[in-house]
Design a protein around this motif. Structure first.
Motif, mmCIF file in Angstrom:
data_model
loop_
_atom_site.group_PDB
_atom_site.id
_atom_site.type_symbol
_atom_site.label_atom_id
_atom_site.label_comp_id
_atom_site.label_asym_id
_atom_site.label_seq_id
_atom_site.Cartn_x
_atom_site.Cartn_y
_atom_site.Cartn_z
ATOM 1 N N ALA A 75 0.837 -1.211 0.000
ATOM 2 C CA ALA A 75 0.000 0.000 0.000
ATOM 3 C C ALA A 75 0.865 1.251 0.000
ATOM 4 C CB ALA A 75 -0.922 -0.017 1.215
ATOM 5 N N ALA A 76 1.946 1.250 0.780
ATOM 6 C CA ALA A 76 2.831 2.415 0.838
ATOM 7 C C ALA A 76 3.501 2.653 -0.507
ATOM 8 C CB ALA A 76 3.878 2.220 1.932
ATOM 9 N N ARG A 77 3.987 1.592 -1.134
ATOM 10 C CA ARG A 77 4.692 1.810 -2.405
ATOM 11 C C ARG A 77 3.730 2.234 -3.511
ATOM 12 N NH1 ARG A 77 4.325 -2.695 -5.715
ATOM 13 N NH2 ARG A 77 4.082 -4.717 -4.658
ATOM 14 N N ALA A 78 2.468 1.867 -3.405
ATOM 15 C CA ALA A 78 1.494 2.344 -4.390
ATOM 16 C C ALA A 78 1.351 3.863 -4.307
ATOM 17 C CB ALA A 78 0.148 1.666 -4.168
ATOM 18 N N GLU A 79 1.309 4.384 -3.085
ATOM 19 C CA GLU A 79 1.210 5.846 -2.921
ATOM 20 C C GLU A 79 2.496 6.528 -3.357
ATOM 21 O OE1 GLU A 79 -0.109 9.107 0.495
ATOM 22 O OE2 GLU A 79 -0.423 6.949 0.829
ATOM 23 N N ILE A 80 3.638 5.922 -3.050
ATOM 24 C CA ILE A 80 4.924 6.481 -3.457
ATOM 25 C C ILE A 80 5.057 6.458 -4.981
ATOM 26 C CG2 ILE A 80 7.419 6.068 -3.385
ATOM 27 C CD1 ILE A 80 6.896 5.024 -0.458
ATOM 28 N N ALA A 81 4.586 5.395 -5.598
ATOM 29 C CA ALA A 81 4.635 5.306 -7.056
ATOM 30 C C ALA A 81 3.830 6.428 -7.698
ATOM 31 C CB ALA A 81 4.116 3.942 -7.514
ATOM 32 N N GLU A 82 2.680 6.743 -7.118
ATOM 33 C CA GLU A 82 1.875 7.848 -7.639
ATOM 34 C C GLU A 82 2.631 9.164 -7.516
ATOM 35 O OE1 GLU A 82 -2.564 9.872 -7.050
ATOM 36 O OE2 GLU A 82 -1.878 8.280 -5.714
ATOM 37 N N PHE A 83 3.328 9.361 -6.408
ATOM 38 C CA PHE A 83 4.114 10.578 -6.214
ATOM 39 C C PHE A 83 5.196 10.718 -7.288
ATOM 40 C CE2 PHE A 83 7.947 12.527 -4.267
ATOM 41 C CZ PHE A 83 7.455 13.803 -4.035
ATOM 42 N N LEU A 84 5.809 9.604 -7.668
ATOM 43 C CA LEU A 84 6.879 9.633 -8.663
ATOM 44 C C LEU A 84 6.363 9.520 -10.092
ATOM 45 C CD1 LEU A 84 9.569 7.386 -6.937
ATOM 46 C CD2 LEU A 84 9.604 9.873 -7.173
ATOM 47 N N GLY A 85 5.087 9.258 -10.250
ATOM 48 C CA GLY A 85 4.523 9.159 -11.587
ATOM 49 C C GLY A 85 4.845 7.860 -12.293
ATOM 50 N N VAL A 86 4.979 6.766 -11.542
ATOM 51 C CA VAL A 86 5.267 5.468 -12.146
ATOM 52 C C VAL A 86 4.202 4.469 -11.720
ATOM 53 C CG1 VAL A 86 7.747 5.947 -12.172
ATOM 54 C CG2 VAL A 86 6.763 4.682 -10.249
ATOM 55 N N ALA A 87 4.142 3.343 -12.404
ATOM 56 C CA ALA A 87 3.185 2.288 -12.052
ATOM 57 C C ALA A 87 3.643 1.577 -10.790
ATOM 58 C CB ALA A 87 3.071 1.300 -13.206
ATOM 59 N N PRO A 88 2.719 1.245 -9.877
ATOM 60 C CA PRO A 88 3.113 0.533 -8.653
ATOM 61 C C PRO A 88 3.843 -0.773 -8.946
ATOM 62 C CG PRO A 88 0.879 1.352 -8.450
ATOM 63 C CD PRO A 88 1.289 1.587 -9.875
ATOM 64 N N GLY A 89 3.503 -1.423 -10.044
ATOM 65 C CA GLY A 89 4.152 -2.674 -10.387
ATOM 66 C C GLY A 89 5.573 -2.517 -10.890
ATOM 67 N N ASP A 90 6.010 -1.263 -11.077
ATOM 68 C CA ASP A 90 7.389 -1.009 -11.530
ATOM 69 C C ASP A 90 8.301 -0.585 -10.387
ATOM 70 O OD1 ASP A 90 6.633 -1.535 -14.113
ATOM 71 O OD2 ASP A 90 6.376 0.567 -14.685
ATOM 72 N N LEU A 91 7.764 -0.466 -9.173
ATOM 73 C CA LEU A 91 8.527 0.149 -8.082
ATOM 74 C C LEU A 91 8.625 -0.776 -6.881
ATOM 75 C CD1 LEU A 91 8.377 3.789 -6.853
ATOM 76 C CD2 LEU A 91 7.983 1.963 -5.192
ATOM 77 N N ALA A 92 9.854 -0.953 -6.412
ATOM 78 C CA ALA A 92 10.110 -1.664 -5.162
ATOM 79 C C ALA A 92 10.722 -0.695 -4.164
ATOM 80 C CB ALA A 92 11.061 -2.843 -5.400
#
Length: 420
Positions: A75-92
Motif C-alpha cells: 500500500a505504501a509503495r502504491a502511494e509512493i509510485a503515484e508521487f513519482l509518476g510510475v506504475a506501482p508494479g514497476d517500483l520496489a
C-alpha cells in the motif's frame, strides 16, 4: 549584508498554516545552521510520530505485525509510485539508493570481459559497486569525463562517445552528488537503448526535486532516495525497474517472498523494521498539504539562487577572484560555490572541513572536491531561510578565508623544506 540584500532580494520564508516558521515542523537543533539537507535529509515531526506509532504497533504484537507487513508495504509503495509518476508494479522499496544499485549489480548475468561505463561525477559507493561487478566479470570500468560546465549537448556527447562494443552496463547520475548538476539521462539512455546496453540511473537526490522524474526516461533501472528531499524517515528509497531485466531483480535478503514476482518479492524482508517505508507517505503528504510540492520546489530554487550569489560574493570579496561556479545543468536546490585555495583538494579534506565547520562554527554544511578543486555545496529546503545563508556569508566565510591562508602558509613551508 544589507547592501547585498538591496541588490538581491531574498525570498520570504515559508510559514506553517498557523503562522509559525516552517522549521517549527521539524525537530532540528535550533542552535545549528542546517545548510546541508542534501546529505541526510530531515524528517518532519509528523512523520517521526507516525513512524513511532507504527513501531509501537509492531512491538505490541510482533506476530500480527509481521504477518501484515507485505500488505502494508504494498500500500505504501502504491502511494509512493503515484508521487513519482510510475506504475506501482514497476517500483520496489529498498533501504537507500546504493542498496538499490547493489540489487541491480547482483541481478545482472555474467558478462565475461564486459565493460561498465560510469562518469567522473558518480557517487563513490555506487561507482565502487560497479568496480566490484567489473572484477567479478573480469572486466573493466570506463570513465566518461564530463566537464562541470558542459551543457546538455556536450554532456550527452561526452558519455555517448564512450559507448562501445564491450559496454555491458551504463551507470549515470540523474543529479550528481559531488558536483550538484544534472546529467541528460534521457538522451544517454536512448543512445544506450539503441545499442542494447542496459542503463542504471542513480537518482538519489531526485524525489521531491523533480516533478515526474521518469517521464520520457527509458532506462532499465532507476533508484531514488525518499529520505533526502522527500523528507521521509531515513532508510527509504525506491528501485524502479522496467523491461525484462527486472525479472531477475531480487532483494539483498532472501526471504519468504522470493518466489513472488517483482516487485512483490521486495515487500517481504523477514524481521526488518520497515516502518520508515510505511511512514514515507506521511512526509510526502505533509509537504503537499502544507505548501504544495510545486511551491516548495519554487522556494528552494529562489533561495538557492540567493544563497549562491551572496556566499559567492562574500568569498570573492575575501579572495579577490570570482568564486561563482559555471555548472552546465544546475539543480534547483543544490548549488556550488568555489572555496579559497588550500581548503579542499580531495574527499578526505572535504570531510575534515565539514567536521571542523560543524564543531567550531555550529553550521552543518557540505564540502566536495572535483578535479582537485574544493567547493561548498549549498542545499536548501522549505525550512531553511535567507537568514541562514546570510549568517554563513557574514560569520563563516571570513573564518574559512583565515583557515585557507593558514593552510596555504603551511603548505608553502613544507614545499620550501622539501626543496632545501
Amino acid at each position: 549584508m544589507a547592501g547585498i540584500q538591496r541588490e538581491r532580494t531574498a525570498p520570504r520564508p515559508l510559514l506553517l498554516p498557523d503562522g509559525r516558521a516552517a522549521a517549527a515542523a521539524w525537530s532540528l537543533d535550533p542552535t545549528v545552521r542546517h545548510l546541508n539537507h542534501g546529505s541526510y535529509g530531515a524528517v518532519p515531526v509528523v512523520a517521526q510520530r507516525d513512524q513511532n506509532r507504527l513501531r509501537a504497533q509492531m512491538e505490541r504484537s510482533p506476530v500480527s505485525w509481521f504477518v501484515s507487513v507485505p500488505r502494508r508495504v504494498a500500500a505504501a509503495r502504491a502511494e509512493i509510485a503515484e508521487f513519482l509518476g510510475v506504475a506501482p508494479g514497476d517500483l520496489a522499496l529498498v533501504p537507500n539508493a546504493s542498496g538499490g544499485a547493489s540489487a541491480v549489480y547482483g541481478s545482472l548475468r555474467m558478462r565475461p570481459g564486459g565493460e561498465i561505463l560510469v562518469t567522473d561525477h558518480g557517487y563513490g559507493a555506487v561507482t565502487m559497486g560497479a568496480e566490484r561487478l567489473a572484477r567479478r566479470w573480469a572486466g573493466t570500468v570506463r570513465v566518461a569525463r564530463v566537464p562541470l560546465d558542459a551543457d546538455a549537448d556536450r554532456a550527452a556527447d561526452a558519455v555517448i562517445a564512450e559507448l562501445g562494443e564491450r559496454t555491458c552496463l551504463v551507470v549515470l547520475d540523474h543529479i550528481t552528488s559531488p558536483t550538484a548538476r544534472l546529467l541528460p539521462v534521457a538522451r544517454i539512455s536512448a543512445a544506450a537503448r539503441r545499442l542494447g546496453v542496459p542503463v542504471l540511473v542513480d537518482g538519489a537526490h531526485v524525489p521531491g526535486l523533480i516533478d515526474d522524474p521518469l517521464a520520457d526516461l527509458d532506462c532499465d533501472f532507476w533508484v531514488g532516495n525518499l529520505h533526502k528531499f522527500g523528507c521521509a524517515p531515513r532508510g527509504t528509497s525506491t528501485l524502479v525497474a522496467r523491461g525484462p531485466l527486472r525479472d531477475d531483480l531480487y532483494p539483498l535478503i532472501d526471504s519468504w517472498g522470493a518466489a513472488e514476482p517483482f516487485p512483490d518479492r521486495f515487500d517481504t524482508q523477514g524481521t526488518l523494521d520497515v516502518t520508515s517505508y510505511l511512514a514515507a507517505p506521511t512526509a510526502l503528504r505533509f509537504v503537499e498539504r502544507t505548501w504544495g510540492w510545486e511551491t516548495a520546489r519554487g522556494y528552494m530554487r529562489e533561495l538557492a539562487d540567493y544563497a549562491e550569489r551572496i556566499v559567492a560574493d562574500a568569498f570573492a570579496e575575501l579572495t579577490g577572484f570570482s568564486c561563482a561556479v559555471d555548472v552546465g545543468m544546475p539543480v534547483n536546490a543544490l548549488r556550488l560555490v568555489r572555496l579559497p585555495d588550500g581548503l579542499v583538494t580531495a574527499d578526505a579534506d572535504a570531510g575534515a572541513l565539514r567536521d571542523r565547520v560543524a564543531e567550531e562554527l555550529g553550521v552543518a554544511a557540505a564540502f566536495t572536491a572535483f578535479e582537485g578543486v574544493g567547493y561548498l555545496r549549498l542545499s536548501t529546503h522549505v525550512y531553511t531561510t535567507a537568514a541562514d545563508f546570510e549568517y554563513f556569508a557574514e560569520r563563516c566565510v571570513p573564518v574559512l578565508g583565515s583557515w585557507a591562508r593558514t593552510r596555504r602558509a603551511e603548505l608553502d613551508q613544507l614545499d620550501q623544506g622539501g626543496r632545501r
